[in-house]
Design a protein around this motif. Sequence first.
Motif, PDB file in Angstrom:
ATOM      1  N   GLU A  83      32.882  19.947  23.695  1.00  0.00           N
ATOM      2  CA  GLU A  83      33.479  19.442  24.928  1.00  0.00           C
ATOM      3  C   GLU A  83      32.412  19.231  26.010  1.00  0.00           C
ATOM      4  O   GLU A  83      32.518  18.314  26.820  1.00  0.00           O
ATOM      5  N   LEU A  84      31.400  20.070  26.020  1.00  0.00           N
ATOM      6  CA  LEU A  84      30.308  19.918  26.988  1.00  0.00           C
ATOM      7  C   LEU A  84      29.680  18.537  26.876  1.00  0.00           C
ATOM      8  O   LEU A  84      29.441  17.871  27.875  1.00  0.00           O
ATOM      9  N   TRP A  85      29.422  18.119  25.641  1.00  0.00           N
ATOM     10  CA  TRP A  85      28.741  16.841  25.431  1.00  0.00           C
ATOM     11  C   TRP A  85      29.633  15.656  25.792  1.00  0.00           C
ATOM     12  O   TRP A  85      29.162  14.688  26.391  1.00  0.00           O
ATOM     13  N   SER A  86      30.913  15.731  25.462  1.00  0.00           N
ATOM     14  CA  SER A  86      31.811  14.626  25.832  1.00  0.00           C
ATOM     15  C   SER A  86      32.019  14.593  27.344  1.00  0.00           C
ATOM     16  O   SER A  86      32.088  13.514  27.940  1.00  0.00           O
ATOM     17  N   ASN A  87      32.087  15.759  27.974  1.00  0.00           N
ATOM     18  CA  ASN A  87      32.192  15.801  29.438  1.00  0.00           C
ATOM     19  C   ASN A  87      30.941  15.217  30.087  1.00  0.00           C
ATOM     20  O   ASN A  87      31.028  14.475  31.074  1.00  0.00           O
ATOM     21  N   ALA A  88      29.787  15.548  29.542  1.00  0.00           N
ATOM     22  CA  ALA A  88      28.533  15.016  30.085  1.00  0.00           C
ATOM     23  C   ALA A  88      28.459  13.506  29.910  1.00  0.00           C
ATOM     24  O   ALA A  88      28.084  12.782  30.838  1.00  0.00           O
ATOM     25  N   ALA A  89      28.825  13.034  28.723  1.00  0.00           N
ATOM     26  CA  ALA A  89      28.790  11.587  28.483  1.00  0.00           C
ATOM     27  C   ALA A  89      29.741  10.863  29.425  1.00  0.00           C
ATOM     28  O   ALA A  89      29.379   9.822  30.008  1.00  0.00           O
ATOM     29  N   SER A  90      30.931  11.402  29.604  1.00  0.00           N
ATOM     30  CA  SER A  90      31.898  10.783  30.515  1.00  0.00           C
ATOM     31  C   SER A  90      31.380  10.770  31.950  1.00  0.00           C
ATOM     32  O   SER A  90      31.463   9.755  32.647  1.00  0.00           O
ATOM     33  N   ALA A  91      30.843  11.907  32.381  1.00  0.00           N
ATOM     34  CA  ALA A  91      30.321  11.997  33.753  1.00  0.00           C
ATOM     35  C   ALA A  91      29.159  11.026  33.959  1.00  0.00           C
ATOM     36  O   ALA A  91      29.069  10.363  35.002  1.00  0.00           O
ATOM     37  N   GLY A  92      28.270  10.932  32.976  1.00  0.00           N
ATOM     38  CA  GLY A  92      27.134  10.022  33.093  1.00  0.00           C
ATOM     39  C   GLY A  92      27.555   8.566  33.120  1.00  0.00           C
ATOM     40  O   GLY A  92      27.063   7.782  33.936  1.00  0.00           O
ATOM     41  N   LEU A  93      28.489   8.205  32.228  1.00  0.00           N
ATOM     42  CA  LEU A  93      28.966   6.821  32.212  1.00  0.00           C
ATOM     43  C   LEU A  93      29.680   6.455  33.509  1.00  0.00           C
ATOM     44  O   LEU A  93      29.468   5.380  34.062  1.00  0.00           O
ATOM     45  N   LEU A  94      30.509   7.364  34.003  1.00  0.00           N
ATOM     46  CA  LEU A  94      31.217   7.095  35.257  1.00  0.00           C
ATOM     47  C   LEU A  94      30.257   6.981  36.442  1.00  0.00           C
ATOM     48  O   LEU A  94      30.415   6.102  37.296  1.00  0.00           O
ATOM     49  N   ALA A  95      29.265   7.849  36.492  1.00  0.00           N
ATOM     50  CA  ALA A  95      28.282   7.770  37.579  1.00  0.00           C
ATOM     51  C   ALA A  95      27.505   6.460  37.499  1.00  0.00           C
ATOM     52  O   ALA A  95      27.263   5.801  38.523  1.00  0.00           O
ATOM     53  N   GLY A  96      27.108   6.079  36.290  1.00  0.00           N
ATOM     54  CA  GLY A  96      26.373   4.826  36.122  1.00  0.00           C
ATOM     55  C   GLY A  96      27.205   3.612  36.492  1.00  0.00           C
ATOM     56  O   GLY A  96      26.726   2.697  37.165  1.00  0.00           O
ATOM     57  N   LEU A  97      28.463   3.594  36.054  1.00  0.00           N
ATOM     58  CA  LEU A  97      29.344   2.472  36.416  1.00  0.00           C
ATOM     59  C   LEU A  97      29.572   2.428  37.925  1.00  0.00           C
ATOM     60  O   LEU A  97      29.622   1.344  38.526  1.00  0.00           O
ATOM     61  N   GLY A  98      29.674   3.601  38.535  1.00  0.00           N
ATOM     62  CA  GLY A  98      29.794   3.641  39.992  1.00  0.00           C
ATOM     63  C   GLY A  98      28.551   3.119  40.678  1.00  0.00           C
ATOM     64  O   GLY A  98      28.632   2.377  41.660  1.00  0.00           O
ATOM     65  N   ALA A  99      27.382   3.480  40.156  1.00  0.00           N
ATOM     66  CA  ALA A  99      26.117   3.017  40.745  1.00  0.00           C
ATOM     67  C   ALA A  99      25.984   1.502  40.662  1.00  0.00           C
ATOM     68  O   ALA A  99      25.390   0.873  41.535  1.00  0.00           O
ATOM     69  N   VAL A 100      26.556   0.910  39.629  1.00  0.00           N
ATOM     70  CA  VAL A 100      26.489  -0.540  39.459  1.00  0.00           C
ATOM     71  C   VAL A 100      27.541  -1.255  40.307  1.00  0.00           C
ATOM     72  O   VAL A 100      27.264  -2.293  40.903  1.00  0.00           O
ATOM     73  N   THR A 119      19.762  -4.974  33.740  1.00  0.00           N
ATOM     74  CA  THR A 119      19.668  -4.045  34.873  1.00  0.00           C
ATOM     75  C   THR A 119      20.890  -3.133  34.925  1.00  0.00           C
ATOM     76  O   THR A 119      20.764  -1.914  35.101  1.00  0.00           O
ATOM     77  N   LYS A 120      22.061  -3.717  34.742  1.00  0.00           N
ATOM     78  CA  LYS A 120      23.293  -2.916  34.751  1.00  0.00           C
ATOM     79  C   LYS A 120      23.292  -1.891  33.618  1.00  0.00           C
ATOM     80  O   LYS A 120      23.620  -0.721  33.830  1.00  0.00           O
ATOM     81  N   ALA A 121      22.941  -2.339  32.422  1.00  0.00           N
ATOM     82  CA  ALA A 121      22.957  -1.439  31.262  1.00  0.00           C
ATOM     83  C   ALA A 121      21.956  -0.299  31.438  1.00  0.00           C
ATOM     84  O   ALA A 121      22.258   0.864  31.116  1.00  0.00           O
ATOM     85  N   LEU A 122      20.774  -0.610  31.949  1.00  0.00           N
ATOM     86  CA  LEU A 122      19.775   0.435  32.161  1.00  0.00           C
ATOM     87  C   LEU A 122      20.206   1.410  33.251  1.00  0.00           C
ATOM     88  O   LEU A 122      19.984   2.625  33.133  1.00  0.00           O
ATOM     89  N   THR A 123      20.821   0.903  34.311  1.00  0.00           N
ATOM     90  CA  THR A 123      21.313   1.783  35.379  1.00  0.00           C
ATOM     91  C   THR A 123      22.312   2.780  34.807  1.00  0.00           C
ATOM     92  O   THR A 123      22.204   3.990  35.039  1.00  0.00           O
ATOM     93  N   VAL A 124      23.282   2.281  34.039  1.00  0.00           N
ATOM     94  CA  VAL A 124      24.267   3.169  33.415  1.00  0.00           C
ATOM     95  C   VAL A 124      23.551   4.143  32.472  1.00  0.00           C
ATOM     96  O   VAL A 124      23.846   5.344  32.460  1.00  0.00           O
ATOM     97  N   GLY A 125      22.584   3.641  31.725  1.00  0.00           N
ATOM     98  CA  GLY A 125      21.836   4.493  30.802  1.00  0.00           C
ATOM     99  C   GLY A 125      21.075   5.604  31.491  1.00  0.00           C
ATOM    100  O   GLY A 125      21.021   6.737  30.990  1.00  0.00           O
ATOM    101  N   TYR A 126      20.481   5.318  32.641  1.00  0.00           N
ATOM    102  CA  TYR A 126      19.753   6.349  33.387  1.00  0.00           C
ATOM    103  C   TYR A 126      20.689   7.487  33.781  1.00  0.00           C
ATOM    104  O   TYR A 126      20.355   8.669  33.647  1.00  0.00           O
ATOM    105  N   TYR A 127      21.863   7.119  34.319  1.00  0.00           N
ATOM    106  CA  TYR A 127      22.817   8.147  34.737  1.00  0.00           C
ATOM    107  C   TYR A 127      23.351   8.922  33.539  1.00  0.00           C
ATOM    108  O   TYR A 127      23.567  10.136  33.623  1.00  0.00           O
ATOM    109  N   LEU A 128      23.535   8.239  32.420  1.00  0.00           N
ATOM    110  CA  LEU A 128      23.961   8.910  31.196  1.00  0.00           C
ATOM    111  C   LEU A 128      22.896   9.899  30.732  1.00  0.00           C
ATOM    112  O   LEU A 128      23.216  11.037  30.370  1.00  0.00           O
ATOM    113  N   MET A 129      21.641   9.495  30.769  1.00  0.00           N
ATOM    114  CA  MET A 129      20.558  10.400  30.368  1.00  0.00           C
ATOM    115  C   MET A 129      20.491  11.623  31.279  1.00  0.00           C
ATOM    116  O   MET A 129      20.255  12.739  30.807  1.00  0.00           O
ATOM    117  N   GLY A 130      20.684  11.437  32.565  1.00  0.00           N
ATOM    118  CA  GLY A 130      20.694  12.573  33.494  1.00  0.00           C
ATOM    119  C   GLY A 130      21.807  13.551  33.167  1.00  0.00           C
ATOM    120  O   GLY A 130      21.612  14.769  33.189  1.00  0.00           O
TER     121      GLY A 130
END
Length: 144
Positions: A83-100, A119-130
């Motif tokens: 659940e930690l990993w799915s929560n992290a992935a969701s949080a990262g994707l949502l933050a990245g989509l928000g940043a875009v 640019t959009k894909a990398l922005t989302v990817g950065y937040y996902l990696m974080g």
Amino acid sequence: MNSNNLLAGLGGAIVLTLLNESLKGVNDDMPRIDLVGEEAVQKTAAFFGLEIENADALFGTTLVGDIISNGTYYSLIGGEGNELWSNAASAGLLAGLGAVNLPSKMNLDDAPVAKSFTTKALTVGYYLMGALATAAIVRLMEKK
């Protein structure tokens, strides 16, 4: 939430910031999350009748603000087992989509994070990696 989550969130925010800062000059399609942040800081300062004229001070203020806000957001990531990993992935994707998607809604220039599909894909990817880095740090701290 505990101090481990705060430290893990800080670590995730540092990963996000390092990605942005180290890759921003690679080519014109690289995200420039820092530029959106600098514009937001300047507009906030202007609201209070201030202007940050020194470029280094603006950069530093933005960097600190980004790390604190992203670290606080990432510190909310938690969960047991996978659940930690799915929560992290969701949080990262949502933050990245928000940043875009949010800068234009906030009267900020979204070109630094949304000028091309890359640019959009990398922005989302950065937040996902974080976010995933945050989860990894949480796991490492649990094993102590």
